[in-house]
Write an enzyme that holds these catalytic residues in place. Structure first.
Site, PDB file in Angstrom:
ATOM      1  N   GLY A  14       0.783  -1.233   0.000  1.00  0.00           N
ATOM      2  CA  GLY A  14       0.000   0.000   0.000  1.00  0.00           C
ATOM      3  C   GLY A  14       0.817   1.287   0.000  1.00  0.00           C
ATOM      4  O   GLY A  14       0.334   2.333   0.423  1.00  0.00           O
ATOM      5  N   SER A  15       2.051   1.231  -0.509  1.00  0.00           N
ATOM      6  CA  SER A  15       2.833   2.485  -0.553  1.00  0.00           C
ATOM      7  C   SER A  15       2.169   3.489  -1.503  1.00  0.00           C
ATOM      8  O   SER A  15       2.188   4.693  -1.246  1.00  0.00           O
ATOM      9  CB  SER A  15       4.288   2.229  -0.958  1.00  0.00           C
ATOM     10  OG  SER A  15       4.374   1.873  -2.316  1.00  0.00           O
ATOM     11  N   ASN A  16       1.568   2.979  -2.576  1.00  0.00           N
ATOM     12  CA  ASN A  16       0.865   3.900  -3.486  1.00  0.00           C
ATOM     13  C   ASN A  16      -0.399   4.453  -2.846  1.00  0.00           C
ATOM     14  O   ASN A  16      -0.741   5.610  -3.040  1.00  0.00           O
ATOM     15  CB  ASN A  16       0.561   3.212  -4.819  1.00  0.00           C
ATOM     16  CG  ASN A  16       1.802   3.114  -5.676  1.00  0.00           C
ATOM     17  OD1 ASN A  16       2.221   4.107  -6.265  1.00  0.00           O
ATOM     18  ND2 ASN A  16       2.417   1.943  -5.712  1.00  0.00           N
ATOM     19  N   MET A  95      -4.232  -7.395  -6.727  1.00  0.00           N
ATOM     20  CA  MET A  95      -3.717  -8.522  -7.490  1.00  0.00           C
ATOM     21  C   MET A  95      -4.803  -9.487  -7.953  1.00  0.00           C
ATOM     22  O   MET A  95      -4.721 -10.691  -7.715  1.00  0.00           O
ATOM     23  CB  MET A  95      -2.654  -9.268  -6.661  1.00  0.00           C
ATOM     24  CG  MET A  95      -1.536  -8.378  -6.148  1.00  0.00           C
ATOM     25  SD  MET A  95      -0.709  -7.438  -7.446  1.00  0.00           S
ATOM     26  CE  MET A  95       0.374  -8.705  -8.083  1.00  0.00           C
ATOM     27  N   ARG A  96      -5.811  -8.964  -8.588  1.00  0.00           N
ATOM     28  CA  ARG A  96      -6.858  -9.845  -9.122  1.00  0.00           C
ATOM     29  C   ARG A  96      -7.255  -9.399 -10.521  1.00  0.00           C
ATOM     30  O   ARG A  96      -7.286  -8.198 -10.800  1.00  0.00           O
ATOM     31  CB  ARG A  96      -8.109  -9.772  -8.239  1.00  0.00           C
ATOM     32  CG  ARG A  96      -8.000 -10.581  -6.984  1.00  0.00           C
ATOM     33  CD  ARG A  96      -9.306 -10.580  -6.235  1.00  0.00           C
ATOM     34  NE  ARG A  96     -10.363 -11.327  -6.928  1.00  0.00           N
ATOM     35  CZ  ARG A  96     -10.514 -12.635  -6.863  1.00  0.00           C
ATOM     36  NH1 ARG A  96      -9.689 -13.366  -6.151  1.00  0.00           N
ATOM     37  NH2 ARG A  96     -11.490 -13.246  -7.496  1.00  0.00           N
ATOM     38  N   ASN A 110      -5.555   1.300 -13.561  1.00  0.00           N
ATOM     39  CA  ASN A 110      -4.603   0.406 -12.885  1.00  0.00           C
ATOM     40  C   ASN A 110      -3.183   0.917 -13.090  1.00  0.00           C
ATOM     41  O   ASN A 110      -2.841   1.437 -14.156  1.00  0.00           O
ATOM     42  CB  ASN A 110      -4.725  -1.008 -13.466  1.00  0.00           C
ATOM     43  CG  ASN A 110      -3.787  -1.996 -12.802  1.00  0.00           C
ATOM     44  OD1 ASN A 110      -3.679  -2.035 -11.575  1.00  0.00           O
ATOM     45  ND2 ASN A 110      -3.074  -2.794 -13.597  1.00  0.00           N
ATOM     46  N   HIS A 112       0.712  -0.134 -13.337  1.00  0.00           N
ATOM     47  CA  HIS A 112       1.486  -1.332 -13.649  1.00  0.00           C
ATOM     48  C   HIS A 112       2.967  -0.981 -13.794  1.00  0.00           C
ATOM     49  O   HIS A 112       3.318  -0.030 -14.495  1.00  0.00           O
ATOM     50  CB  HIS A 112       0.961  -1.985 -14.939  1.00  0.00           C
ATOM     51  CG  HIS A 112       1.633  -3.288 -15.215  1.00  0.00           C
ATOM     52  ND1 HIS A 112       1.338  -4.439 -14.501  1.00  0.00           N
ATOM     53  CD2 HIS A 112       2.629  -3.614 -16.072  1.00  0.00           C
ATOM     54  CE1 HIS A 112       2.110  -5.420 -14.934  1.00  0.00           C
ATOM     55  NE2 HIS A 112       2.900  -4.947 -15.880  1.00  0.00           N
TER      56      HIS A 112
HETATM   57  C1  GRF Z   1       3.164  -1.455  -7.644  1.00  0.00           C
HETATM   58  O1  GRF Z   1       4.452  -1.692  -8.150  1.00  0.00           O
HETATM   59  C2  GRF Z   1       2.142  -1.492  -8.752  1.00  0.00           C
HETATM   60  O2  GRF Z   1       2.639  -1.057  -9.966  1.00  0.00           O
HETATM   61  C3  GRF Z   1       1.813  -2.963  -8.834  1.00  0.00           C
HETATM   62  O3  GRF Z   1       1.804  -3.383  -7.477  1.00  0.00           O
HETATM   63  C4  GRF Z   1       2.707  -2.582  -6.728  1.00  0.00           C
HETATM   64  C5  GRF Z   1       1.978  -2.082  -5.517  1.00  0.00           C
HETATM   65  O4  GRF Z   1       2.833  -1.506  -4.575  1.00  0.00           O
HETATM   66  N1  GRF Z   1       0.565  -3.177  -9.532  1.00  0.00           N
HETATM   67  P1  GRF Z   1       2.266  -0.881  -3.227  1.00  0.00           P
HETATM   68  O5  GRF Z   1       1.410  -1.939  -2.557  1.00  0.00           O
HETATM   69  O6  GRF Z   1       1.475   0.337  -3.590  1.00  0.00           O
HETATM   70  O7  GRF Z   1       3.465  -0.546  -2.394  1.00  0.00           O
END
Ligand code: GRF
Length: 191
Positions: A14-16, A95-96, A110, A112
């Site tokens: 969940g860093s994003n 991841m689905r 999404n 990626h």
């Molecule tokens: C990211 O690299 C994103 O591109 C991929 O999953 C990762 C998620 O990272 N789909 P985080 O959980 O947000 O740290």
């Protein structure tokens, strides 16, 4: 000021998500304020759940083992998203693969970690690092039923310098993600 609501779906660290919480959530832009109105994780141990708590937000944990089919799982998350009033759904490490039950009812993007259409799937960073390509990059795309296959919205790349370690490469990918994802959400909604 108009409030635009988003949902964020995640499965892991969940860093994003945290980056969106920091830079986008509850912030005012030129034409609107953007709020996260819904968080969903399909994994109960996803660290993103703790990150959201720091911001006072709770996460809906929807585990696929409790559903008899992909469609019924998707139906449930569509219901939660619709109830929250979110007009844009951001998949940030969710991841689905989603079925048409989701894609036909929800406007989603999404993130990626490769330059699509290259290196689709869960091992994108390793595959692009090992590919011999002199650049790495990331993509943000619309979500359809095909794995990482929806229309590309934006991409950014960087030069893979000689002797770059895998760790440095991965760090660079995440730094780009943290820059481009909030910007893209704001570009879509604040216009
Ligand atoms: C990211 O690299 C994103 O591109 C991929 O999953 C990762 C998620 O990272 N789909 P985080 O959980 O947000 O740290």
């Amino acid at each position: 000021m108009v409030v635009k609501k988003i949902a964020v779906l995640f499965s892991g660290s969940g860093s994003n998500l945290e980056n969106i919480l920091k830079k986008v959530h509850d912030k005012r832009f030129s034409t609107c304020k953007i709020e996260i109105s819904c968080l969903i994780s399909d994994r109960k141990n996803a660290y993103g759940i703790q990150r959201a708590k720091k911001y006072g937000l709770s996460t809906n944990i929807i585990e696929h083992k409790n559903f008899s089919s992909r469609e019924s799982f998707d139906k449930k998350i569509v219901e939660i998203i619709k109830k929250s009033g979110a007009e844009l759904v951001v998949l940030a490490g969710f991841m689905r693969i989603l079925t048409s039950e989701f894609t036909q009812n929800i406007n989603a993007i999404n993130l990626h970690p490769s330059l699509l259409p290259l290196f689709k799937g869960a091992n994108a960073i390793e595959e692009s690092y090992n590919s011999g390509m002199k650049v790495g990059g990331i993509s943000i795309h619309h979500v359809n039923e095909k794995l990482d296959g929806g229309e590309i919205i934006t991409q950014e790349c960087f030069k893979k310098i000689d002797n770059m370690s895998f760790e440095e490469f991965e760090k660079k990918i995440h730094a780009l993600e943290h820059k481009l994802l909030p910007k893209t959400i704001i570009d879509i909604l604040d216009s």
